[in-house]
Design a protein around this motif. Structure first.
Motif, PDB file in Angstrom:
ATOM      1  N   HIS A  86       0.837  -1.212   0.000  1.00  0.00           N
ATOM      2  CA  HIS A  86       0.000   0.000   0.000  1.00  0.00           C
ATOM      3  C   HIS A  86       0.872   1.262   0.000  1.00  0.00           C
ATOM      4  O   HIS A  86       0.671   2.162  -0.819  1.00  0.00           O
ATOM      5  CB  HIS A  86      -0.921  -0.033   1.229  1.00  0.00           C
ATOM      6  N   ASP A 170      -4.684  -3.589   9.043  1.00  0.00           N
ATOM      7  CA  ASP A 170      -5.611  -2.489   9.293  1.00  0.00           C
ATOM      8  C   ASP A 170      -6.749  -2.531   8.280  1.00  0.00           C
ATOM      9  O   ASP A 170      -6.540  -2.814   7.096  1.00  0.00           O
ATOM     10  CB  ASP A 170      -4.855  -1.159   9.201  1.00  0.00           C
ATOM     11  N   ASP A 171      -7.951  -2.231   8.752  1.00  0.00           N
ATOM     12  CA  ASP A 171      -9.148  -2.328   7.908  1.00  0.00           C
ATOM     13  C   ASP A 171      -9.048  -1.480   6.644  1.00  0.00           C
ATOM     14  O   ASP A 171      -9.443  -1.926   5.570  1.00  0.00           O
ATOM     15  CB  ASP A 171     -10.401  -1.916   8.690  1.00  0.00           C
ATOM     16  N   ASP A 172      -8.515  -0.262   6.762  1.00  0.00           N
ATOM     17  CA  ASP A 172      -8.442   0.608   5.586  1.00  0.00           C
ATOM     18  C   ASP A 172      -7.461   0.071   4.544  1.00  0.00           C
ATOM     19  O   ASP A 172      -7.721   0.145   3.346  1.00  0.00           O
ATOM     20  CB  ASP A 172      -8.104   2.052   5.970  1.00  0.00           C
ATOM     21  N   ALA A 174      -6.652  -3.198   4.207  1.00  0.00           N
ATOM     22  CA  ALA A 174      -7.290  -4.401   3.670  1.00  0.00           C
ATOM     23  C   ALA A 174      -8.346  -4.024   2.629  1.00  0.00           C
ATOM     24  O   ALA A 174      -8.433  -4.659   1.572  1.00  0.00           O
ATOM     25  CB  ALA A 174      -7.903  -5.224   4.796  1.00  0.00           C
ATOM     26  N   ALA A 175      -9.138  -2.978   2.916  1.00  0.00           N
ATOM     27  CA  ALA A 175     -10.171  -2.541   1.970  1.00  0.00           C
ATOM     28  C   ALA A 175      -9.541  -2.016   0.690  1.00  0.00           C
ATOM     29  O   ALA A 175     -10.011  -2.309  -0.421  1.00  0.00           O
ATOM     30  CB  ALA A 175     -11.058  -1.476   2.605  1.00  0.00           C
ATOM     31  N   ASP A 176      -8.458  -1.252   0.825  1.00  0.00           N
ATOM     32  CA  ASP A 176      -7.779  -0.722  -0.354  1.00  0.00           C
ATOM     33  C   ASP A 176      -7.231  -1.858  -1.223  1.00  0.00           C
ATOM     34  O   ASP A 176      -7.370  -1.830  -2.455  1.00  0.00           O
ATOM     35  CB  ASP A 176      -6.654   0.222   0.063  1.00  0.00           C
ATOM     36  N   ALA A 178      -8.361  -4.874  -1.310  1.00  0.00           N
ATOM     37  CA  ALA A 178      -9.503  -5.599  -1.895  1.00  0.00           C
ATOM     38  C   ALA A 178     -10.033  -4.844  -3.110  1.00  0.00           C
ATOM     39  O   ALA A 178     -10.412  -5.462  -4.110  1.00  0.00           O
ATOM     40  CB  ALA A 178     -10.605  -5.769  -0.851  1.00  0.00           C
ATOM     41  N   ASP A 179     -10.042  -3.504  -3.036  1.00  0.00           N
ATOM     42  CA  ASP A 179     -10.499  -2.685  -4.167  1.00  0.00           C
ATOM     43  C   ASP A 179      -9.507  -2.679  -5.312  1.00  0.00           C
ATOM     44  O   ASP A 179      -9.901  -2.593  -6.478  1.00  0.00           O
ATOM     45  CB  ASP A 179     -10.749  -1.238  -3.710  1.00  0.00           C
TER      46      ASP A 179
END
Length: 184
Positions: A86, A170-172, A174-176, A178-179
């Motif tokens: 990231h 961290d959730d943010d 992981a979401a990034d 995934a996107d």
């Protein structure tokens, strides 16, 4: 059997008073530091070294990320690898370049290979050979040589904490991921 998450990231509600001043800064933003907050004295002592290794180093953003990614790879730290995929993207590194960091040094860009080779040497030989030192000094200077060594040590400690505590990404982040799945 003991719970592998005996030291989960500390929530704001349970944040230790001894490091209250760090919660709204770097320490409260990442699960690794929320996990480290189980030892407030360590987290407090960690802060100035983190400032130098992460922010004020002589490597520059991309070579710092190469150092961290290769260290995370050597440690088998999923958290460090994904966190720094990231961060490497943010500083302009392509997925192909990032992916090469976990492969053979011979398949990397010359500068990345110099850094990754030094990281590997620290893990295997526990020191940098004179030739590796010369190559690092030519690439990043004497201060950069010391910053490579310090970065490997710093992120090794974090990796041991992360791996031992099974700290979740961290959730943010992981979401990034995934996107925008990593393709390297």
């Amino acid at each position: 059997m003991t719970d592998p998450l005996r030291f989960p990231p500390i929530t704001d509600a349970d944040w230790p008073e001894a490091v209250a001043d760090l919660r709204d800064g770097f320490a409260g933003k990442l699960n690794v530091y929320r996990t480290m907050a189980h030892d407030p004295e360590l987290l407090k002592a960690w802060a100035p070294l983190r400032q130098h290794v992460v922010i004020d180093n002589a490597l520059g953003a991309q070579l710092s990320e190469v150092t961290i990614l290769r260290t995370g790879h050597n440690l088998g730290s999923s958290y460090e690898w994904n966190q720094h995929v990231h961060r490497a993207r943010i500083c302009g590194m392509s997925d192909a370049r990032i992916g090469s960091i976990r492969g053979p040094v011979s398949d990397m860009d010359k500068d990345d290979a110099t850094i990754a080779g030094a990281v590997d040497e620290l893990f295997t030989a526990k020191r940098l050979s004179p030739d590796t030192q010369k190559a690092l000094i030519a690439l990043v200077g004497e201060k950069g040589l010391f910053d490579v060594i310090a970065t490997v040590g710093f992120y090794s400690t974090l990796g041991y904490i992360l791996n031992s505590c099974d700290t979740p990404l961290d959730d943010d982040i992981a979401a990034d991921l995934a996107d925008q799945p990593f393709t390297g």
